[in-house]
Write a protein that holds these residues in place. Sequence first.
Motif, PDB file in Angstrom:
ATOM      1  N   LYS A  74       0.827  -1.200   0.000  1.00 43.14           N
ATOM      2  CA  LYS A  74       0.000   0.000   0.000  1.00 43.14           C
ATOM      3  C   LYS A  74       0.870   1.261   0.000  1.00 43.14           C
ATOM      4  CE  LYS A  74      -2.231  -1.465   3.789  1.00 43.14           C
ATOM      5  NZ  LYS A  74      -1.888  -2.903   3.791  1.00 43.14           N
ATOM      6  N   LEU A  76      -0.297   5.073   0.736  1.00 43.21           N
ATOM      7  CA  LEU A  76      -1.438   5.885   1.146  1.00 43.21           C
ATOM      8  C   LEU A  76      -0.996   7.316   1.417  1.00 43.21           C
ATOM      9  CD1 LEU A  76      -2.952   3.342   3.714  1.00 43.21           C
ATOM     10  CD2 LEU A  76      -3.774   3.773   1.392  1.00 43.21           C
ATOM     11  N   ASN A 104      -5.549   6.556  -2.006  1.00 43.76           N
ATOM     12  CA  ASN A 104      -4.525   5.641  -2.516  1.00 43.76           C
ATOM     13  C   ASN A 104      -3.677   6.325  -3.577  1.00 43.76           C
ATOM     14  OD1 ASN A 104      -5.009   2.997  -1.289  1.00 43.76           O
ATOM     15  ND2 ASN A 104      -6.977   3.103  -2.310  1.00 43.76           N
TER      16      ASN A 104
END
Length: 284
Positions: A74, A76, A104
């Motif tokens: 991820k 973020l 995102n």
Amino acid sequence: MKIARYRVGAGDARLGRVDDDRIIDISDVPGVGTSLRAILPELDSLKAAILQADGQSYSLDSVVLEAPIDDPQKYLGIGMNYKEHAEEARQAGIAIPTSQMWFNKQVSCINGPFGDIVKPRISDALDYEIELGVVIGQQCKHVSVEDARSMIAGYLVTNDVSVRDWLQKRSPTFTLGKSFDTHGPIGPWLTTDDEIADPLALRMRLTVNGEVRQDWPTDDMIYNIYEQIAYLTQVMTLMPGDILATGTPAGIGAPTGNFLRINDVVRAEIEGLGAIENRVVAEA
């Protein structure tokens, strides 16, 4: 300690310890290998061996530095997390959120610390955002604010490159405008948490062609990095190598329309973490 991913010539990427203006190869240290993300949970136990490693040494200017974490699960980012930046965003017609606002950046946007930023053909609203990048070191869920720092492996410099017309007009979730290829330069290396006395007391500075556009301390965050981790882990499990871009200060191009152009050189530097520098090039 500072750990980088680097290449010599056309060789494969390896890991190295950065000592001043040199990089010492650590990939052959037992348990290390060539993936920084893979060793983050064991970084404390590997620290002594990494610091003692005496592998092949190179000058930093003789190698190509790659994105320290090239394969996070991820990436973020938090929007409008600096007080002055929130105000300039309001002046640009962007609503100010009343709670943490996360989006995102697709991991395919990740770029090296000195890689080119591609200006897309479909937009003339290419913007810059210097941000303190936090790299998660441990799998974690439901973390308290008090325990959040122990989940951090280290820090890096990020430029949350944004395509403003796609960001505010074509993608209400921000995802598309934040995720163009090459629009996630990070680096120049991972600086481990133990090297930074207080990540909320660092100076950030971004220049375009030498002109200062952003110059601000990290203590101006609306939600500090520990509150961010606590908030996110109520929702999702953060994994080793996940990158959190923790907000940008005032000075972005959007309020004035002072966007990036072909051949601009963008340099983003954070006290104690080093600098990344990227040239803007036309899309092929």
